[in-house]
Scaffold this motif. Structure first.
Motif, PDB file in Angstrom:
ATOM      1  N   GLN A  82       0.995  -1.118  -0.330  1.00  0.00           N
ATOM      2  CA  GLN A  82       0.112   0.346   0.211  1.00  0.00           C
ATOM      3  C   GLN A  82       0.638   1.598   0.186  1.00  0.00           C
ATOM      4  O   GLN A  82       1.669   1.348   0.642  1.00  0.00           O
ATOM      5  N   ASN A 105      -1.022  -4.998   2.782  1.00  0.00           N
ATOM      6  CA  ASN A 105      -1.767  -6.285   4.014  1.00  0.00           C
ATOM      7  C   ASN A 105      -1.971  -7.457   3.862  1.00  0.00           C
ATOM      8  O   ASN A 105      -0.913  -7.747   2.301  1.00  0.00           O
ATOM      9  N   SER A 144     -11.571  -6.411  11.229  1.00  0.00           N
ATOM     10  CA  SER A 144     -12.296  -5.990   9.318  1.00  0.00           C
ATOM     11  C   SER A 144     -11.389  -4.588   9.470  1.00  0.00           C
ATOM     12  O   SER A 144     -11.013  -3.953  10.448  1.00  0.00           O
ATOM     13  N   ALA A 145     -12.074  -4.357   8.384  1.00  0.00           N
ATOM     14  CA  ALA A 145     -10.978  -2.665   7.745  1.00  0.00           C
ATOM     15  C   ALA A 145     -11.582  -1.490   8.254  1.00  0.00           C
ATOM     16  O   ALA A 145     -10.496  -0.274   8.246  1.00  0.00           O
ATOM     17  N   THR A 147     -12.418   1.195  10.800  1.00  0.00           N
ATOM     18  CA  THR A 147     -12.116   2.605  11.592  1.00  0.00           C
ATOM     19  C   THR A 147     -12.326   1.531  12.690  1.00  0.00           C
ATOM     20  O   THR A 147     -13.608   1.579  12.959  1.00  0.00           O
ATOM     21  N   TYR A 155      -9.272  -6.488  18.002  1.00  0.00           N
ATOM     22  CA  TYR A 155      -8.034  -6.495  17.289  1.00  0.00           C
ATOM     23  C   TYR A 155      -7.053  -6.953  18.165  1.00  0.00           C
ATOM     24  O   TYR A 155      -7.157  -6.752  19.697  1.00  0.00           O
ATOM     25  N   VAL A 231      -8.793  -9.269   9.197  1.00  0.00           N
ATOM     26  CA  VAL A 231      -7.964  -8.875   8.271  1.00  0.00           C
ATOM     27  C   VAL A 231      -6.547  -8.561   9.087  1.00  0.00           C
ATOM     28  O   VAL A 231      -6.813  -8.826  10.107  1.00  0.00           O
ATOM     29  N   GLN A 233      -2.717  -6.133   8.641  1.00  0.00           N
ATOM     30  CA  GLN A 233      -2.516  -5.347   8.682  1.00  0.00           C
ATOM     31  C   GLN A 233      -0.318  -5.301   9.091  1.00  0.00           C
ATOM     32  O   GLN A 233      -0.617  -5.184  10.220  1.00  0.00           O
ATOM     33  N   ASN A 238      -5.934   0.672  11.840  1.00  0.00           N
ATOM     34  CA  ASN A 238      -7.437   1.157  11.567  1.00  0.00           C
ATOM     35  C   ASN A 238      -7.604   2.563  12.499  1.00  0.00           C
ATOM     36  O   ASN A 238      -9.175   2.050  12.967  1.00  0.00           O
TER      37      ASN A 238
END
Length: 260
Positions: A82, A105, A144-145, A147, A155, A231, A233, A238
């Motif tokens: 990214q 990602n 999830s992605a 916020t 997380y 997800v 990262q 996020n």
């Protein structure tokens, strides 16, 4: 113990008598037992052969950053760039110089979530965080992605700074429960090796192969990520418009087992 061949004699001394058959059997059994014990001890004392093979079998992501720019692949996983990749000399070969302009990602090569359904996981990497401008998020696995919302977080995240490493594990629903977090205050601005070993709600954090924190009160990874698998990262969390790790990362590996 065996004598050197030059010092051995094939003829028994005259004053020794051949042992009776029953005694010979006992002596043979002792010899076999001694040999077996010696072999077992040798196996236990030989470093790493069995454990290394087991670790390789459990490897599900392996990124050395020695080749690739738009993406990096290893052990059935793909890390997609990214921003614009920046690679610099690392621990061995290249390292990723991460920041707000370059993060990753990570998923299986077929695009499915890497950590879906896993509760026993080991995450391992080498890092050299920047002394300033570094929020610290080296690895961030979320439901999830979307916020994150305070007190509703879902997380697993590493905050890796020159002042130490914190691992946050949240599966919150209306209040912030930090009981599952791990903290190391080992400070360094140089390269270090980090390992997080998860087994259900149990977690162990190692820095440079030394155990620095343990916790048995956290949520399991599958509970944090939910049925979708979430997800994964690298270099970004996020929160808000994004919070980033600033520094160097190398030799990122993920195992689908709690290694010992």
């Amino acid at each position: 113990m065996h004598l050197p061949s030059a010092a051995r004699s094939t003829t028994p001394p005259a004053h020794l008598e051949t042992p009776p058959r029953r005694a010979r059997r006992r002596m043979a059994a002792v010899a076999v037992g001694t040999t077996a014990v010696a072999a077992l001890c040798a196996g236990l004392l030989t470093p790493g052969a069995a454990s290394a093979a087991g670790a390789d079998d459990a490897l599900i992501a392996d990124f050395t950053f020695d080749s690739g720019t738009t993406s990096f692949t290893g052990a059935g996983a793909t890390a997609t760039t990214q921003g614009t990749a920046r690679l610099v000399p690392g621990v061995s070969g290249n390292a990723a110089q991460l920041g707000s302009g370059f993060w990753l990602n990570v998923a299986k090569t077929n695009g499915s979530p890497l950590l879906a359904g896993l509760d026993d996981v080991t995450i391992s990497y080498d890092s050299k965080p920047a002394a300033s401008g570094n929020t610290g998020w080296t690895v961030f696995a979320a439901r999830s992605a979307a916020t994150q919302t305070y007190a509703q977080e879902h997380y697993l995240g590493f905050l890796d700074r020159t002042t130490g490493v914190t691992v946050e594990r949240y599966d919150n629903a209306g209040s912030r429960n930090s009981a599952g977090n791990l903290v190391s205050t080992v400070a360094t601005a140089e390269w270090k090796h980090v390992d997080l070993v998860l087994s259900g709600g149990n977690a162990r954090l190692f820095v440079d192969k030394k155990l620095v924190s343990t916790n048995t009160a956290g949520p399991a990874l599958s509970q944090i990520l939910g049925a979708s698998g979430g997800v994964l990262q690298v270099g970004r969390a996020n929160w808000g418009g994004g919070e980033y790790f600033s520094g160097l990362l190398d030799n990122l590996r993920v195992y689908n087992r709690a290694l010992t």
